[in-house]
Design a protein around this motif. Structure first.
Motif, PDB file in Angstrom:
ATOM      1  N   LEU A  60       0.722  -1.033  -0.097  1.00  0.00           N
ATOM      2  CA  LEU A  60      -0.028   0.026  -0.094  1.00  0.00           C
ATOM      3  C   LEU A  60       1.005   1.179  -0.110  1.00  0.00           C
ATOM      4  CD1 LEU A  60      -2.921  -0.900   2.248  1.00  0.00           C
ATOM      5  CD2 LEU A  60      -3.156  -0.326  -0.208  1.00  0.00           C
ATOM      6  N   THR A  61       2.315   1.186   0.005  1.00  0.00           N
ATOM      7  CA  THR A  61       3.033   2.406   0.031  1.00  0.00           C
ATOM      8  C   THR A  61       2.995   3.100  -1.387  1.00  0.00           C
ATOM      9  OG1 THR A  61       5.025   1.250  -0.513  1.00  0.00           O
ATOM     10  CG2 THR A  61       4.745   1.579   1.885  1.00  0.00           C
ATOM     11  N   LEU A  62       2.391   1.926  -2.427  1.00  0.00           N
ATOM     12  CA  LEU A  62       2.425   2.528  -3.869  1.00  0.00           C
ATOM     13  C   LEU A  62       1.325   3.387  -3.940  1.00  0.00           C
ATOM     14  CD1 LEU A  62       3.364  -0.995  -5.196  1.00  0.00           C
ATOM     15  CD2 LEU A  62       4.640   1.148  -5.213  1.00  0.00           C
ATOM     16  N   GLY A  63       0.034   3.449  -3.323  1.00  0.00           N
ATOM     17  CA  GLY A  63      -1.202   4.217  -3.158  1.00  0.00           C
ATOM     18  C   GLY A  63      -2.167   3.364  -2.951  1.00  0.00           C
ATOM     19  N   PRO A  64      -3.332   3.865  -3.003  1.00  0.00           N
ATOM     20  CA  PRO A  64      -4.588   3.137  -2.767  1.00  0.00           C
ATOM     21  C   PRO A  64      -4.862   2.038  -3.667  1.00  0.00           C
ATOM     22  CG  PRO A  64      -5.089   5.396  -2.823  1.00  0.00           C
ATOM     23  CD  PRO A  64      -3.665   5.306  -3.409  1.00  0.00           C
TER      24      PRO A  64
ATOM     25  N   ALA B 140     -10.348   3.806   4.570  1.00  0.00           N
ATOM     26  CA  ALA B 140     -11.152   3.844   3.341  1.00  0.00           C
ATOM     27  C   ALA B 140     -10.719   5.021   2.349  1.00  0.00           C
ATOM     28  CB  ALA B 140     -12.422   3.583   3.769  1.00  0.00           C
ATOM     29  N   ALA B 141     -10.760   4.668   1.170  1.00  0.00           N
ATOM     30  CA  ALA B 141     -10.311   5.569   0.195  1.00  0.00           C
ATOM     31  C   ALA B 141     -11.335   5.675  -0.905  1.00  0.00           C
ATOM     32  CB  ALA B 141      -8.865   5.302  -0.040  1.00  0.00           C
ATOM     33  N   GLY B 142     -12.506   5.500  -0.567  1.00  0.00           N
ATOM     34  CA  GLY B 142     -13.619   5.634  -1.548  1.00  0.00           C
ATOM     35  C   GLY B 142     -13.593   4.161  -2.360  1.00  0.00           C
ATOM     36  N   VAL B 143     -14.106   4.337  -3.620  1.00  0.00           N
ATOM     37  CA  VAL B 143     -14.249   2.920  -4.409  1.00  0.00           C
ATOM     38  C   VAL B 143     -13.911   3.420  -5.734  1.00  0.00           C
ATOM     39  CG1 VAL B 143     -16.300   2.338  -2.874  1.00  0.00           C
ATOM     40  CG2 VAL B 143     -16.791   3.824  -4.999  1.00  0.00           C
ATOM     41  N   THR B 144     -13.689   2.296  -6.451  1.00  0.00           N
ATOM     42  CA  THR B 144     -13.301   2.242  -8.063  1.00  0.00           C
ATOM     43  C   THR B 144     -14.427   2.694  -8.838  1.00  0.00           C
ATOM     44  OG1 THR B 144     -13.735   0.100  -8.243  1.00  0.00           O
ATOM     45  CG2 THR B 144     -11.410   0.457  -7.440  1.00  0.00           C
ATOM     46  N   ASP B 145     -14.257   3.034 -10.074  1.00  0.00           N
ATOM     47  CA  ASP B 145     -15.491   3.088 -10.894  1.00  0.00           C
ATOM     48  C   ASP B 145     -16.703   2.058 -10.960  1.00  0.00           C
ATOM     49  OD1 ASP B 145     -14.213   5.555 -11.613  1.00  0.00           O
ATOM     50  OD2 ASP B 145     -13.634   4.762 -13.504  1.00  0.00           O
ATOM     51  N   ASP B 146     -16.064   0.817 -10.663  1.00  0.00           N
ATOM     52  CA  ASP B 146     -17.215  -0.367 -10.519  1.00  0.00           C
ATOM     53  C   ASP B 146     -17.509  -0.672  -9.373  1.00  0.00           C
ATOM     54  OD1 ASP B 146     -14.415  -1.423 -10.619  1.00  0.00           O
ATOM     55  OD2 ASP B 146     -14.665  -3.112 -11.625  1.00  0.00           O
TER      56      ASP B 146
ATOM     57  N   PRO C  53     -14.041  -1.220  -3.029  1.00  0.00           N
ATOM     58  CA  PRO C  53     -13.730  -0.335  -2.108  1.00  0.00           C
ATOM     59  C   PRO C  53     -12.280  -0.408  -2.094  1.00  0.00           C
ATOM     60  CG  PRO C  53     -14.343  -2.830  -1.032  1.00  0.00           C
ATOM     61  CD  PRO C  53     -14.625  -2.725  -2.273  1.00  0.00           C
ATOM     62  N   LEU C  54     -11.705   0.854  -1.802  1.00  0.00           N
ATOM     63  CA  LEU C  54     -10.269   1.167  -2.000  1.00  0.00           C
ATOM     64  C   LEU C  54      -9.967   1.312  -0.668  1.00  0.00           C
ATOM     65  CD1 LEU C  54     -10.197   3.796  -5.096  1.00  0.00           C
ATOM     66  CD2 LEU C  54      -9.002   1.358  -4.968  1.00  0.00           C
ATOM     67  N   TYR C  55      -8.616   1.181  -0.224  1.00  0.00           N
ATOM     68  CA  TYR C  55      -7.860   1.364   1.044  1.00  0.00           C
ATOM     69  C   TYR C  55      -6.626   1.929   0.797  1.00  0.00           C
ATOM     70  CZ  TYR C  55     -11.233  -2.331   2.125  1.00  0.00           C
ATOM     71  OH  TYR C  55     -12.213  -3.040   2.232  1.00  0.00           O
ATOM     72  N   ARG C  56      -6.131   3.109   1.553  1.00  0.00           N
ATOM     73  CA  ARG C  56      -5.079   3.599   1.474  1.00  0.00           C
ATOM     74  C   ARG C  56      -4.213   3.566   2.995  1.00  0.00           C
ATOM     75  NH1 ARG C  56      -8.023   8.515   0.607  1.00  0.00           N
ATOM     76  NH2 ARG C  56      -8.550   9.166   2.514  1.00  0.00           N
ATOM     77  N   LEU C  57      -2.963   3.764   2.900  1.00  0.00           N
ATOM     78  CA  LEU C  57      -2.156   3.714   4.061  1.00  0.00           C
ATOM     79  C   LEU C  57      -2.372   5.175   4.987  1.00  0.00           C
ATOM     80  CD1 LEU C  57       1.430   2.649   3.618  1.00  0.00           C
ATOM     81  CD2 LEU C  57      -0.228   1.499   4.705  1.00  0.00           C
ATOM     82  N   ALA C  58      -2.688   4.863   6.230  1.00  0.00           N
ATOM     83  CA  ALA C  58      -2.499   6.013   7.288  1.00  0.00           C
ATOM     84  C   ALA C  58      -1.082   6.210   7.674  1.00  0.00           C
ATOM     85  CB  ALA C  58      -3.723   5.776   8.442  1.00  0.00           C
ATOM     86  N   GLU C  59      -0.856   7.283   8.213  1.00  0.00           N
ATOM     87  CA  GLU C  59       0.684   7.507   8.623  1.00  0.00           C
ATOM     88  C   GLU C  59       0.946   6.451   9.597  1.00  0.00           C
ATOM     89  OE1 GLU C  59       4.135   8.628   8.822  1.00  0.00           O
ATOM     90  OE2 GLU C  59       2.862   9.428   7.660  1.00  0.00           O
ATOM     91  N   PRO C  60       0.129   5.810  10.492  1.00  0.00           N
ATOM     92  CA  PRO C  60       0.903   4.738  11.254  1.00  0.00           C
ATOM     93  C   PRO C  60       0.929   3.635  10.531  1.00  0.00           C
ATOM     94  CG  PRO C  60      -1.130   5.538  12.441  1.00  0.00           C
ATOM     95  CD  PRO C  60      -1.219   6.273  11.007  1.00  0.00           C
ATOM     96  N   GLY C  61       0.304   3.225   9.494  1.00  0.00           N
ATOM     97  CA  GLY C  61       0.379   2.115   8.579  1.00  0.00           C
ATOM     98  C   GLY C  61       1.807   2.150   7.795  1.00  0.00           C
ATOM     99  N   HIS C  62       1.945   3.607   7.388  1.00  0.00           N
ATOM    100  CA  HIS C  62       3.377   3.637   6.589  1.00  0.00           C
ATOM    101  C   HIS C  62       4.468   3.580   7.513  1.00  0.00           C
ATOM    102  CE1 HIS C  62       5.990   6.327   4.138  1.00  0.00           C
ATOM    103  NE2 HIS C  62       5.259   5.626   3.043  1.00  0.00           N
TER     104      HIS C  62
END
Length: 192
Positions: A11-15, A55-61, A64-73
């Motif tokens: 996930l360091t690459l992005g959502p 949670a980072a929203g959803v894809t077009d289809d 559910p998207l996920y992204r790192l929070a600072e503690p996770g990074h």
């Protein structure tokens, strides 16, 4: 393999969405480990609850998207650069960390390899009191020699490669929706 730590590192690459992380984990570890998609989603749910992932929203289809929070990074970077492991998992953790690190553009895999070389070169002095302990010590010595040889090979391969040839961004492979029938009976077969 720490599924939690591996997902955080990717996930360091992005959502990303769960199936995407499943594909990435398999790809970046050379398919040496099998993790089912349900375990990925269960781990992501725990990571969200613990504040390591948001949670980072959803894809077009609608995925559910996920992204790192600072503690996770921070946790991802700490895991990648650490060489400690649960007893008996040293070799697997070394492989996982080096393989995943070598695929991430912002991570210096050669630095991680150097840290592992130091760890595998350390010679723990343990007196063997019986035959089994002598055999364990011999196995530990053989494993350390094999690990050092592989780390040397990995460092050579990464150093000799074109810049960026090991690293890659997230895949855009999509999950299949439903199953296609392998055989659709024609009218004569179904009437028969």
């Amino acid at each position: 393999m720490s599924v939690r730590s591996s997902l955080l590192a990717i996930l360091t690459l992005g959502p990303a969405y769960g199936f995407q992380l499943h594909v990435e984990l398999r790809s970046r570890t050379g398919a040496r480990r099998t993790v089912n998609v349900g375990q990925i989603y269960a781990t992501l749910d725990r990571l969200v609850t613990q504040g390591a992932v948001d949670a980072a929203g959803v894809t077009d289809d609608g995925l559910p998207l996920y992204r790192l929070a600072e503690p996770g990074h921070r946790e991802a970077l700490t895991w990648l650069h650490d060489t400690s492991s649960v007893a008996g998992e040293e070799w697997s953790e070394c492989l996982d960390r080096v393989l995943i690190a070598s695929s991430l553009p912002e991570i210096d895999a050669l630095e991680i390899i150097a840290a592992y070389r130091r760890a595998w070169s350390a010679d723990p002095e343990r007196p063997a009191e019986n035959g089994q302990e002598r055999l364990v010590a011999a196995a530990d010595t053989a494993l350390a020699a094999a690990a050092l040889a592989w780390l040397d090979e990995a460092a050579t391969a990464i150093s000799a490669s074109e810049p960026g040839s090991f690293e890659r961004e997230l895949s855009d492979e999509r999950p299949r929706r439903g199953r296609r029938p392998t055989h659709v009976p024609d009218v004569e077969e179904s009437a028969g």
